[in-house]
Write a protein that holds these residues in place. Structure first.
Motif: not given
Length: 324
Positions: A133-139, A143-147
């Protein structure tokens, strides 16, 4: 003059042959080093698609591209210089570092295996649902940083495992081999991830074609990718236990405790003698089995220890309760 020119050309040819042989040696060593990291590679390939779940399909490839660039930076700018310095000036540290990595792989493998039996799987399911459900630019940035953070751990394991196979090489050759490993494995992992992630879109596209054959092919692709991911995840778990356990098995022996390794080595010889025609295969399977069992035992112990430690969620809950 002509004789001097011929001699110069001979020298250049000899240098070229030597350089070509060196490149071949480096490439061959990089290939051998890469195969040792197969367990981590499979796990990395299986884990990464989760990070783009729920986002706009048009953002999937750009996200994978960002994660891949972060992975290359992890390997080349941070991990590679550190492990080269350690291998050059503190070579005895390589085995303990490798064993820490083996323990981590065993922990991850055991944790995921427990999830198969419904132990600790709720948190993972909620995490995946939350990501959807997290689909915005900030999310997307988060997500990329977490990956990339997760990739750092897996990349460190890949590079240390590869280093272990080339510690006998000169420093420059070692560096060249590890650069090839870093680039090659990153391209392999994220290339496969990109194919996996977009295969659903390919299937949907084919399913919309007027041809019944294309429709069936597209439907099969959409349905089949779920099973591909499940198989990949299963293979990844088994590979983590096997690779992690084997690292620990060899490391324990190198640190001076020989009974476990000697027992496994003896079992390899006994099982291998049962059918001499395939004795090598049976010996390898025996070593793999005992390595995976050792990885599972160590992993379960670490999972148990981790369960006894306070989690961030529990700390946050206690602070929340105290505030009220």
């Amino acid at each position: 003059m002509a004789g001097g020119l011929a001699a110069l050309l001979d020298d250049i040819a000899a240098i070229a042959r030597l350089a070509a042989a060196s490149v071949d040696d480096v490439a061959a060593a990089a290939g051998r080093a890469s195969t040792k990291a197969v367990g981590v590679v499979v796990d990395d390939t299986a884990v990464t698609p989760r990070y783009v779940t729920g986002f706009d399909p048009r953002r999937e490839l750009p996200m994978i591209h960002k994660i891949a660039l972060g992975s290359i930076r992890n390997k080349l700018l941070f991990i590679l210089p550190a492990i080269l310095l350690l291998s050059q000036f503190l070579p005895w540290v390589v085995t303990p570092l490798l064993m820490l990595g083996g323990a981590y792989l065993s922990y991850e493998g055991a944790h995921k295996m427990l999830e198969w039996f419904g132990v600790g799987g709720h948190e993972a399911a909620e995490e995946v649902e939350d990501r959807a459900v997290r689909r915005g630019p900030e999310q997307e940035k988060k997500m990329v940083a977490g990956a990339i953070r997760t990739d750092f751990i897996l990349s460190a394991e890949i590079m240390v495992i590869a280093l272990r196979e080339v510690t006998h090489e000169p420093l420059l050759s070692r560096a060249a081999i590890l650069v090839i490993v870093a680039i090659g494995i990153t391209a392999l992992v994220y290339g496969v991830v990109a194919i996996i992630v977009k295969m659903d879109d390919v299937g949907l596209h084919l399913a919309g074609k007027p041809s019944p054959v294309m429709q069936r092919l597209g439907t099969s692709l959409v349905k089949g990718m779920k099973h591909v991911l499940q198989v990949l995840a299963t293979v990844g778990v088994v590979a983590m236990l096997w690779v992690g356990g084997h690292i620990l098995l060899v490391g324990i022996d190198e640190l001076g405790f020989h009974p476990i390794y000697d027992f496994v080595h003896h079992a390899e010889g006994v099982v291998g003698s049962w059918v001499p025609a395939i004795g090598g295969v049976l010996s390898w399977l025996t070593n793999t089995l005992f390595s995976a069992l050792l990885g599972l035992v160590v992993g379960l112990v670490l999972v148990g220890v981790r369960a006894l430690l306070p989690s961030h969620d529990e700390d946050g809950a206690q602070e929340h309760a105290a505030a009220h």
